[in-house]
Design an enzyme around this catalytic site. Structure first.
Site, short mmCIF file in Angstrom:
data_model
loop_
_atom_site.label_atom_id
_atom_site.label_comp_id
_atom_site.label_asym_id
_atom_site.label_seq_id
_atom_site.Cartn_x
_atom_site.Cartn_y
_atom_site.Cartn_z
CE LYS A 10 7.50 2.75 -9.99
NZ LYS A 10 6.29 2.28 -9.20
CE1 TYR A 50 3.61 0.71 -13.97
CE2 TYR A 50 3.80 3.05 -14.42
CZ TYR A 50 4.53 1.86 -13.81
OH TYR A 50 5.51 2.03 -12.71
CB THR A 92 4.09 -3.43 -4.30
OG1 THR A 92 4.17 -4.47 -5.43
CG2 THR A 92 3.57 -2.16 -5.12
NE ARG A 103 8.90 -1.21 -5.54
CZ ARG A 103 8.50 -1.78 -6.10
NH1 ARG A 103 8.40 -3.03 -5.51
NH2 ARG A 103 8.09 -1.78 -7.48
CG ASN A 113 6.45 1.85 -5.74
OD1 ASN A 113 6.82 2.41 -6.76
ND2 ASN A 113 6.01 0.49 -5.70
#
Ligand code: CMP
Length: 138
Positions: A10, A50, A92, A103, A113
């Site tokens: 990400k 998403y 998560t 993470r 995350n």
């Protein structure tokens, strides 16, 4: 059974220059990278990716985050790839993730995350097709 899953590094982890360390963890845990690209999603593309979360309170913030900078998208292949990659990512929320997981090591909070992974065979199939066509997977 040999499976494929979609992995995203990400924007937070790409910006922090943690991509190389994350890719090293993937390879040393037995995952083969059979497709890979670096892209910068638009807000609209992030919303489409998403879409399953469209009614969640975090949808707008999540899609702002996912479009704020480049991401690295990979297709990973391995026996039991979907479940094994979820274990390697950790929970998560990085606060709840086990020591040694991606993470825990590189995430900041429940939204930022560091990585995404498909959560089922159905989502892996949709998510891989979202970013790659079969000719790009080698
Ligand atoms: P990911 O595995 O990519 O799937 C959906 C993403 O939404 C998740 O990782 C987080 O980045 C984000 N997310 C999930 N739950 C929350 C939450 N409660 N608040 C903010 N973001 C969340």
């Amino acid at each position: 059974m040999l499976e494929r899953t979609l992995s995203i590094i990400k924007p937070d982890a790409v910006k922090a220059k943690n991509a190389g360390k994350i890719i090293e963890m993937l390879e040393s845990n037995g995952f083969s990278i059979i497709g890979m690209k670096k892209i910068h999603l638009t807000k609209e593309q992030a919303k489409k990716f998403y879409i399953v979360h469209k009614d969640r309170p975090f949808y707008d913030s999540l899609t702002d985050f996912m479009s704020e900078g480049p991401i690295i998208v990979m297709v990973l292949e391995k026996d039991n790839a979907i479940e094994d990659y979820r274990k390697l990512m950790g929970a998560t929320n990085p606060e709840d993730a086990e020591e040694g997981t991606i993470r825990k090591l590189f995430g900041t909070n429940i939204e930022r995350n560091a990585v995404h992974g498909s959560d089922s065979k159905e989502s892996a199939s949709y998510e891989i097709g979202f970013f790659f066509n079969e000719l790009e997977l080698v």
